[in-house]
Motif scaffolding. Structure first.
Motif, PDB file in Angstrom:
ATOM      1  N   UNK A 141       0.813  -1.232   0.000  1.00  0.00           N
ATOM      2  CA  UNK A 141       0.000   0.000   0.000  1.00  0.00           C
ATOM      3  C   UNK A 141       0.843   1.278   0.000  1.00  0.00           C
ATOM      4  N   UNK A 142       1.970   1.265   0.727  1.00  0.00           N
ATOM      5  CA  UNK A 142       2.799   2.466   0.818  1.00  0.00           C
ATOM      6  C   UNK A 142       3.312   2.921  -0.539  1.00  0.00           C
ATOM      7  N   UNK A 143       3.723   1.964  -1.352  1.00  0.00           N
ATOM      8  CA  UNK A 143       4.240   2.312  -2.686  1.00  0.00           C
ATOM      9  C   UNK A 143       3.143   2.935  -3.547  1.00  0.00           C
ATOM     10  N   UNK A 144       1.934   2.385  -3.416  1.00  0.00           N
ATOM     11  CA  UNK A 144       0.830   2.891  -4.242  1.00  0.00           C
ATOM     12  C   UNK A 144       0.458   4.308  -3.792  1.00  0.00           C
ATOM     13  N   UNK A 145       0.475   4.526  -2.461  1.00  0.00           N
ATOM     14  CA  UNK A 145       0.152   5.862  -1.938  1.00  0.00           C
ATOM     15  C   UNK A 145       1.200   6.884  -2.368  1.00  0.00           C
ATOM     16  N   UNK A 146       2.452   6.490  -2.300  1.00  0.00           N
ATOM     17  CA  UNK A 146       3.532   7.401  -2.717  1.00  0.00           C
ATOM     18  C   UNK A 146       3.365   7.789  -4.184  1.00  0.00           C
ATOM     19  N   UNK A 147       3.083   6.798  -5.007  1.00  0.00           N
ATOM     20  CA  UNK A 147       2.915   7.076  -6.443  1.00  0.00           C
ATOM     21  C   UNK A 147       1.693   7.961  -6.677  1.00  0.00           C
ATOM     22  N   UNK A 148       0.621   7.710  -5.876  1.00  0.00           N
ATOM     23  CA  UNK A 148      -0.608   8.474  -6.065  1.00  0.00           C
ATOM     24  C   UNK A 148      -0.415   9.946  -5.685  1.00  0.00           C
ATOM     25  N   UNK A 149       0.447  10.196  -4.690  1.00  0.00           N
ATOM     26  CA  UNK A 149       0.677  11.577  -4.220  1.00  0.00           C
ATOM     27  C   UNK A 149       1.641  12.368  -5.114  1.00  0.00           C
ATOM     28  N   UNK A 150       2.370  11.669  -5.946  1.00  0.00           N
ATOM     29  CA  UNK A 150       3.445  12.330  -6.696  1.00  0.00           C
ATOM     30  C   UNK A 150       2.895  13.321  -7.725  1.00  0.00           C
ATOM     31  N   UNK A 151       3.545  14.478  -7.808  1.00  0.00           N
ATOM     32  CA  UNK A 151       3.269  15.451  -8.866  1.00  0.00           C
ATOM     33  C   UNK A 151       1.917  16.120  -8.782  1.00  0.00           C
ATOM     34  N   UNK A 152       1.425  16.342  -7.562  1.00  0.00           N
ATOM     35  CA  UNK A 152       0.095  16.964  -7.427  1.00  0.00           C
ATOM     36  C   UNK A 152       0.230  18.408  -6.931  1.00  0.00           C
ATOM     37  N   UNK A 153       0.400  19.328  -7.816  1.00  0.00           N
ATOM     38  CA  UNK A 153       0.590  20.721  -7.418  1.00  0.00           C
ATOM     39  C   UNK A 153      -0.695  21.379  -6.927  1.00  0.00           C
ATOM     40  N   UNK A 154      -1.838  20.868  -7.368  1.00  0.00           N
ATOM     41  CA  UNK A 154      -3.118  21.513  -7.043  1.00  0.00           C
ATOM     42  C   UNK A 154      -3.959  20.711  -6.054  1.00  0.00           C
ATOM     43  N   UNK A 155      -3.403  19.626  -5.496  1.00  0.00           N
ATOM     44  CA  UNK A 155      -4.146  18.789  -4.549  1.00  0.00           C
ATOM     45  C   UNK A 155      -3.789  19.197  -3.126  1.00  0.00           C
ATOM     46  N   UNK A 156      -4.813  19.533  -2.342  1.00  0.00           N
ATOM     47  CA  UNK A 156      -4.539  19.880  -0.948  1.00  0.00           C
ATOM     48  C   UNK A 156      -4.665  18.690  -0.022  1.00  0.00           C
TER      49      UNK A 156
END
Lengths: 146, 79
Positions: A11-26
């Motif tokens: 799960x940690x790897x998937x969460x890290x990938x999901x969070x990557x490159x989100x400039x407009x996500x709070x």
């Protein structure tokens, strides 16, 4: 995106990938469901899906959730096959501008996945296997959103 | 030939999950399956069992063309 996987996932790897490159996500909210041992009464869970049907049904529901909560994105990973106690069964992450939408959408998606998603679940215990259906609590949880 | 798929307890009951059956309609398919296995025939029409034809749930009758996929879906458990 939705993925059904037959092998254990991290799960940690998937969460890290999901969070990557989100400039407009709070806000990103996530949930991980694990298989419980039930004090030795649950030796394994077996989850069956209908590929092309199960993933399509989940995607249709998740796209509704995306509109309802104004999500920017979501990620769902669901195990199928035989799952040992302690292994992750389901991962859900939601991305939104602010935290309330991310939390609520994550909760909403999990209530659907637990009660209405097209899976068939067999619990393997010391006395053999039995197919199980959603509990009354699962149904009540899902009805909160109707 | 329709490809018939069984899921969950229906597959356990039948002892198979995937089979090719010559049938031109859902009704004749059910009759054929019931003729070979009465317990399965009864289970296929049991409460909460849905039928999907080419991955779309149908209610009532449907004709089956060649290579149609028919899935019998017992009550879903959630994940």
């Amino acid at each position: 995106m939705i993925t059904l996987v037959a092998e254990p996932f991290e799960p940690g790897e998937i969460l890290t990938a999901f969070c990557a490159g989100r400039d407009e996500t709070g806000a990103v909210a996530s949930f991980v469901g694990l298989a419980r041992a039930e004090r030795g009464q649950a030796l394994a869970l077996e989850l069956e899906a209908y590929p092309g049907f199960t993933d399509t049904a989940i995607a249709a529901f998740a796209d509704e959730a995306k509109a309802r909560f104004e999500l920017q994105d979501y990620r769902i990973v669901h195990r199928i096959g035989r799952i040992a106690p302690g292994e992750a069964i389901v991962f859900v992450a939601t991305a939104a501008g602010h935290r309330r939408a991310a939390f609520e959408a994550c909760d909403f998606l999990m209530d659907y996945l637990k009660s209405r998603a097209p899976f068939w679940k067999k619990e393997h215990g010391p006395d053999g296997g039995r197919w199980i259906e959603p509990t009354a609590q699962d149904r009540t949880d899902a009805q909160r959103w109707d | 030939m329709a490809r018939v798929l069984l899921f969950g307890r229906l597959a356990d009951l039948a002892g198979w999950r995937d089979r090719l059956v010559e049938a031109s309609s859902l009704a004749s398919l059910r009759d054929l399956l019931a003729a070979g296995d009465a317990a399965l025939g009864e289970a296929l029409t049991g409460p909460g069992v849905q039928v999907a034809v080419d991955k779309v749930v149908v209610r009532g009758e449907a004709s089956l063309a060649a290579a149609t996929e028919v899935a019998f879906l017992p009550p879903m458990s959630g994940g």
